[in-house]
Write a protein that holds these residues in place. Structure first.
Motif, PDB file in Angstrom:
ATOM      1  N   UNK A 287      -5.265   4.752  -1.980  1.00 48.88           N
ATOM      2  CA  UNK A 287      -4.074   5.361  -1.416  1.00 48.88           C
ATOM      3  C   UNK A 287      -2.953   5.499  -2.434  1.00 48.88           C
ATOM      4  N   UNK A 288      -1.821   6.023  -1.946  1.00 49.53           N
ATOM      5  CA  UNK A 288      -0.648   6.237  -2.791  1.00 49.53           C
ATOM      6  C   UNK A 288       0.616   5.897  -2.019  1.00 49.53           C
ATOM      7  N   UNK A 289       1.670   5.582  -2.763  1.00 50.40           N
ATOM      8  CA  UNK A 289       2.970   5.305  -2.148  1.00 50.40           C
ATOM      9  C   UNK A 289       2.898   4.189  -1.129  1.00 50.40           C
ATOM     10  N   UNK A 290       3.503   4.411   0.056  1.00 50.54           N
ATOM     11  CA  UNK A 290       3.528   3.375   1.088  1.00 50.54           C
ATOM     12  C   UNK A 290       2.137   3.101   1.664  1.00 50.54           C
ATOM     13  N   UNK A 291       1.197   3.995   1.403  1.00 55.22           N
ATOM     14  CA  UNK A 291      -0.169   3.818   1.904  1.00 55.22           C
ATOM     15  C   UNK A 291      -1.083   3.140   0.896  1.00 55.22           C
ATOM     16  N   UNK A 292      -0.541   2.661  -0.222  1.00 53.36           N
ATOM     17  CA  UNK A 292      -1.350   1.986  -1.232  1.00 53.36           C
ATOM     18  C   UNK A 292      -1.845   0.644  -0.704  1.00 53.36           C
ATOM     19  N   UNK A 293      -3.145   0.425  -0.875  1.00 59.86           N
ATOM     20  CA  UNK A 293      -3.759  -0.832  -0.470  1.00 59.86           C
ATOM     21  C   UNK A 293      -4.659  -1.323  -1.597  1.00 59.86           C
TER      22      UNK A 293
END
Length: 76
Positions: free
Chosen positions: A66-72
């Motif tokens: 993911x990227x940004x706030x969705x990075x896990x």
């Protein structure tokens, strides 16, 4: 996982300091986890957590999705 891959993980874990090991096991125990959720479980600053995550990725132990706030992050 094959024996060779397990040996590589073992060698890489031997290189880690206590905070790095702690973070590794937090990620391992929680599966797909956001950095903000890691912050709630460990007493380190955002910058320190990101530095450790990058080191774990460099050692080929952790995968970023993911990227940004969705990075896990998850264990490879």
């Amino acid at each position: 996982t094959n024996i060779f891959a397990k040996k590589i993980v073992s060698i890489n874990l031997d290189r880690l300091n206590s905070n790095e090991l702690l973070l590794y096991y937090i990620i391992k125990d929680n599966g797909n986890i956001k950095r903000s959720d890691i912050e709630k479980k460990i007493d380190l600053k955002k910058s320190q957590i990101l530095q450790i995550i990058n080191k774990l990725r460099e050692y080929n132990l952790v995968l970023k999705t993911g990227q940004g706030v969705n990075t896990k992050y998850m264990i490879k």
